[in-house]
Design an enzyme around this catalytic site. Sequence first.
Site, PDB file in Angstrom:
ATOM      1  N   TYR A  94       0.848  -1.192   0.000  1.00 18.91           N
ATOM      2  CA  TYR A  94       0.000   0.000   0.000  1.00 18.91           C
ATOM      3  C   TYR A  94       0.882   1.241   0.000  1.00 18.91           C
ATOM      4  O   TYR A  94       2.055   1.198   0.381  1.00 18.91           O
ATOM      5  CB  TYR A  94      -0.939   0.020   1.220  1.00 18.91           C
ATOM      6  CG  TYR A  94      -0.250   0.189   2.559  1.00 18.91           C
ATOM      7  CD1 TYR A  94      -0.057   1.464   3.111  1.00 18.91           C
ATOM      8  CD2 TYR A  94       0.211  -0.903   3.287  1.00 18.91           C
ATOM      9  CE1 TYR A  94       0.567   1.628   4.343  1.00 18.91           C
ATOM     10  CE2 TYR A  94       0.827  -0.750   4.514  1.00 18.91           C
ATOM     11  CZ  TYR A  94       1.006   0.519   5.042  1.00 18.91           C
ATOM     12  OH  TYR A  94       1.628   0.689   6.256  1.00 18.91           O
ATOM     13  N   CYS A  95       0.316   2.351  -0.451  1.00 19.94           N
ATOM     14  CA  CYS A  95       0.944   3.666  -0.289  1.00 19.94           C
ATOM     15  C   CYS A  95      -0.114   4.585   0.322  1.00 19.94           C
ATOM     16  O   CYS A  95      -1.007   4.108   1.027  1.00 19.94           O
ATOM     17  CB  CYS A  95       1.530   4.192  -1.603  1.00 19.94           C
ATOM     18  SG  CYS A  95       0.340   4.441  -2.935  1.00 19.94           S
TER      19      CYS A  95
END
Length: 351
Positions: A94-95
């Site tokens: 994820y970011c």
Amino acid sequence: MAEQLISLSEFWSLRDHFPLIDARSEGEFEQSQIPGSINIPILNNPERVVVGTLYKEKGSEEATIKGFELVGPRFHLILKDVLKLFPQKKVIIYCWRGGMRSQILSWLLTMVGFEVYRLKGGYKTYRTYSFDLVRKDWNLLVLGGKTGTGKTRLLQKLQEVGEQIIDLEGLANHKGSSFGSIGQPAQPTVEQFENIFAEALRKQNPAKSIWIENESRKIGRLILPDKFYHQMLAAPLIDILKTDQERIDLIAEEYACLPTDELILAVLRLKKRLGGLRTSQAIVAIVEGNHSDWISNMLIYYDKAYTFDLDKHAEGKTIQLDLSGIDPDSSIKKLLDAKTKFNGKHTNTTD
């Protein structure tokens, strides 16, 4: 292999099976992250500023090109690190919003055969969930008692017999007093505390009571969410009693072994409240190893503070329970009996 985009609900079932990679910068990760994540930054702190500024001034295309220009020379290093860390080649990534950075990392990893699950909406989706969860309505039962009555130990025993508990001090890495940080890991940020707190709440059954220790709004430098704190004040409270000597003995057991200089610093932090004479007397007692004396001195202050906090609690929702001189198993039985009285609306009593 192609990536698979997953929702937050799908994430919960997968997280226990695959490692979790946070593709954000070091600074973002240090501020807060999904618990259990490992940071593999696609853009480091300065690079993130450059790309973010370019995005605002010239748009996404220019920012994307710049991002590749900055990170491209490091692709081989990133791949080597990830292959070393995750030889099974299965990860969740994820970011911030599930955008460019996690997409780049996903593309890189699938090029070398990784099975990638990418969180839709990124950390922002998770953070919205955790923020909301710690501000929901909960069925709380508060365990109160003056300093040294062993509330945390009782919570642990309650958990052992199948009761739902949340150990706020454990989550906060702080025991809630001037002495509370001694020997503890560094406290998380407020945002990360809420994430950890939400993880603990997520495991609870909202239809059942959750035991929680009576706390002030601040635990060290962390602040409880307003709504949760006000729920604590409005919840039923069991105020446990122990003899002064029992309390002194328990505090000595936990604190007498700690470094003398840190104990003295903790006393000095209270100097304005204790006054010069009592501060000096406590420090002398610490230096001489007279733990009973300095602990008794501190309890004069902490008992007044506890009474002040107890007065904030909702009227008519307190049971006072004397656990003096009884063993832990008997104490738990009395606490569970008191819980039953609350469920039967039996309040304002002394046992």
